[in-house]
Design a protein around this motif. Structure first.
Motif, mmCIF file in Angstrom:
data_model
loop_
_atom_site.group_PDB
_atom_site.id
_atom_site.type_symbol
_atom_site.label_atom_id
_atom_site.label_comp_id
_atom_site.label_asym_id
_atom_site.label_seq_id
_atom_site.Cartn_x
_atom_site.Cartn_y
_atom_site.Cartn_z
ATOM 1 N N ASN A 107 56.110 10.631 -12.489
ATOM 2 C CA ASN A 107 56.345 9.721 -11.373
ATOM 3 C C ASN A 107 55.080 8.978 -10.968
ATOM 4 O O ASN A 107 55.133 7.802 -10.590
ATOM 5 C CB ASN A 107 56.928 10.478 -10.178
ATOM 6 N N ALA A 108 53.948 9.649 -11.062
ATOM 7 C CA ALA A 108 52.678 8.977 -10.779
ATOM 8 C C ALA A 108 52.418 7.884 -11.812
ATOM 9 O O ALA A 108 51.981 6.775 -11.468
ATOM 10 C CB ALA A 108 51.535 9.987 -10.770
ATOM 11 N N LEU A 109 52.708 8.164 -13.080
ATOM 12 C CA LEU A 109 52.528 7.160 -14.126
ATOM 13 C C LEU A 109 53.494 5.987 -13.932
ATOM 14 O O LEU A 109 53.155 4.834 -14.216
ATOM 15 C CB LEU A 109 52.737 7.800 -15.504
ATOM 16 N N LYS A 110 54.681 6.288 -13.424
ATOM 17 C CA LYS A 110 55.676 5.234 -13.180
ATOM 18 C C LYS A 110 55.154 4.233 -12.150
ATOM 19 O O LYS A 110 55.449 3.028 -12.217
ATOM 20 C CB LYS A 110 56.978 5.861 -12.718
ATOM 21 N N ARG A 111 54.370 4.728 -11.179
ATOM 22 C CA ARG A 111 53.773 3.814 -10.186
ATOM 23 C C ARG A 111 52.800 2.837 -10.825
ATOM 24 O O ARG A 111 52.485 1.798 -10.256
ATOM 25 C CB ARG A 111 53.061 4.630 -9.088
ATOM 26 N N LEU A 112 52.319 3.208 -12.013
ATOM 27 C CA LEU A 112 51.423 2.330 -12.766
ATOM 28 C C LEU A 112 52.196 1.524 -13.810
ATOM 29 O O LEU A 112 51.604 0.973 -14.740
ATOM 30 C CB LEU A 112 50.335 3.165 -13.453
ATOM 31 N N GLU A 196 38.996 4.986 -12.473
ATOM 32 C CA GLU A 196 39.987 4.326 -11.628
ATOM 33 C C GLU A 196 41.374 4.915 -11.875
ATOM 34 O O GLU A 196 42.150 5.137 -10.935
ATOM 35 C CB GLU A 196 39.979 2.825 -11.914
ATOM 36 N N PHE A 197 41.676 5.159 -13.138
ATOM 37 C CA PHE A 197 42.960 5.775 -13.491
ATOM 38 C C PHE A 197 43.090 7.160 -12.855
ATOM 39 O O PHE A 197 44.134 7.510 -12.304
ATOM 40 C CB PHE A 197 43.057 5.874 -15.011
#
Length: 345
Positions: A107-112, A196-197
């Motif tokens: 879900n965190a990756l989906k925000r990206l 940053e990632f």
């Protein structure tokens, strides 16, 4: 949930850091750690390290090998790879569950705008290519879920470091399954750095949990406990190489003075049986060398220090220590050639 800062790039220290936090921090809290290793290969707890790595390549490129406390296969880390550790209470459900613990990461990756998915048993993929390998351990109603995130890893080094050219080892260790891999950076906006990632990933993990990021600061006693675990376990050959499943090693090499075949059985990192065969001529019976090596750690420096070149020449002929080392430890590809039949004379 709280996050713990770990700015070290030392793979052995970082694995000690993770295990200590998993087993010793207050049990009424969940934790997340994001961390980066220098060039290293991290092998699963049930693996035979020598089956998983190209030993000559990793020596030449100063790649560190460390065993972890979770199962699964070997993975390559470098400064372009971000690792995550999520430590959570399991309640009464002490079962490995990759989906439950990795939904926050996805879900965190989906925000990206990165649409990854769980694939197979314990991988995360994009477009069918692996960018994360995941492993878990359960201990006293607590779960450690950790994995890699290939952000900007040197994939050519990954491939070479984890490739053994020829199978000279037979063991019951868990062998890694190789997959097509990719870097996350290729799917993100240009210019984003791994730092940053890391910051964005941490922010979105807490956002998904509905919490504000809060840091857990390790005490001096806790840091001392990590140092002790590093010194006593993760920096030791016995843990990283010696804790391998029982395995057998064989090799054959041809020299001007004759051919030598060696066969070794290794148990708990120690030579259990040792036999040499071939058509070499020595002034002393090779049985004496076999008895000397039996019971020794299967460790290159230890074995080479235990025998002199003068003694080796008495057993085999004009062999150097370097040639003897290659006979016992070389996993690079050699022409297949059977040992000659024992001579009647």
């Amino acid at each position: 949930m709280k996050y713990i800062q770990n700015l070290s790039n030392d793979p052995q220290y970082n694995l000690a850091f993770e295990e200590y936090c998993f087993k010793n921090l207050p049990k009424d809290e969940d934790y997340v750690i994001l961390w980066v290793n220098g060039p290293s290969i991290i092998v699963g707890k049930n693996q035979n390290t020598l089956e998983e790595v190209d030993t000559e390549y990793i020596k030449a490129h100063d790649i560190v090998v460390v065993r972890r406390i979770t199962g699964g296969g070997a993975v390559y880390h470098d400064l372009g790879n971000l690792n995550f550790s999520i430590i959570k209470a399991t309640g009464n459900y002490d079962e490995i569950n990759f989906r439950e613990y990795n939904i926050p990461i996805l879900n965190a990756l989906k925000r990206l705008n990165l649409l990854g998915e769980l694939s197979g048993r314990n991988d995360m993929t994009i477009d069918g290519k692996k960018f994360s390998g995941i492993a878990q351990s359960i201990w006293r109603h607590r779960a450690l879920n950790h994995g890699t995130l290939l952000f900007d890893t040197q994939l050519d080094v990954l491939s070479k470091a984890l490739t053994v050219k020829q199978d000279k080892i037979e063991s019951k260790g868990i062998k890694s399954v190789r997959s097509r891999v990719t870097n996350i950076k290729d799917y993100l906006a240009d210019g984003i750095t791994i730092e940053e990632f890391k910051g964005l990933l941490l922010k979105y993990i807490f956002e998904f949990a509905g919490e504000e990021p809060t840091e857990y600061v390790l005490s001096e006693d806790e840091l001392s406990g990590i140092d002790a675990l590093y010194e006593e376990k993760y920096s030791q050959w016995d843990w990283n190489y010696g804790r391998a499943p029982q395995f057998s090693y064989k090799n054959y090499k041809k020299y001007p003075f004759g051919g030598i075949e060696v066969r070794l059985d290794i148990k708990k990192g120690t030579i259990d049986t040792c036999k040499f065969y071939g058509d070499f001529f020595g002034s002393e019976g090779v049985e004496k060398l076999e008895a000397h090596l039996t019971g020794q750690p299967y460790h290159e420096e230890v074995l080479l220090e235990s025998v002199s070149e003068e003694a080796l020449k008495k057993y085999f002929g004009a062999i150097t220590k370097e040639e003897f080392r290659d006979l016992l430890f070389e996993l690079a590809e050699q022409p297949a050639e059977p040992a000659p039949a024992p001579s009647a004379g």
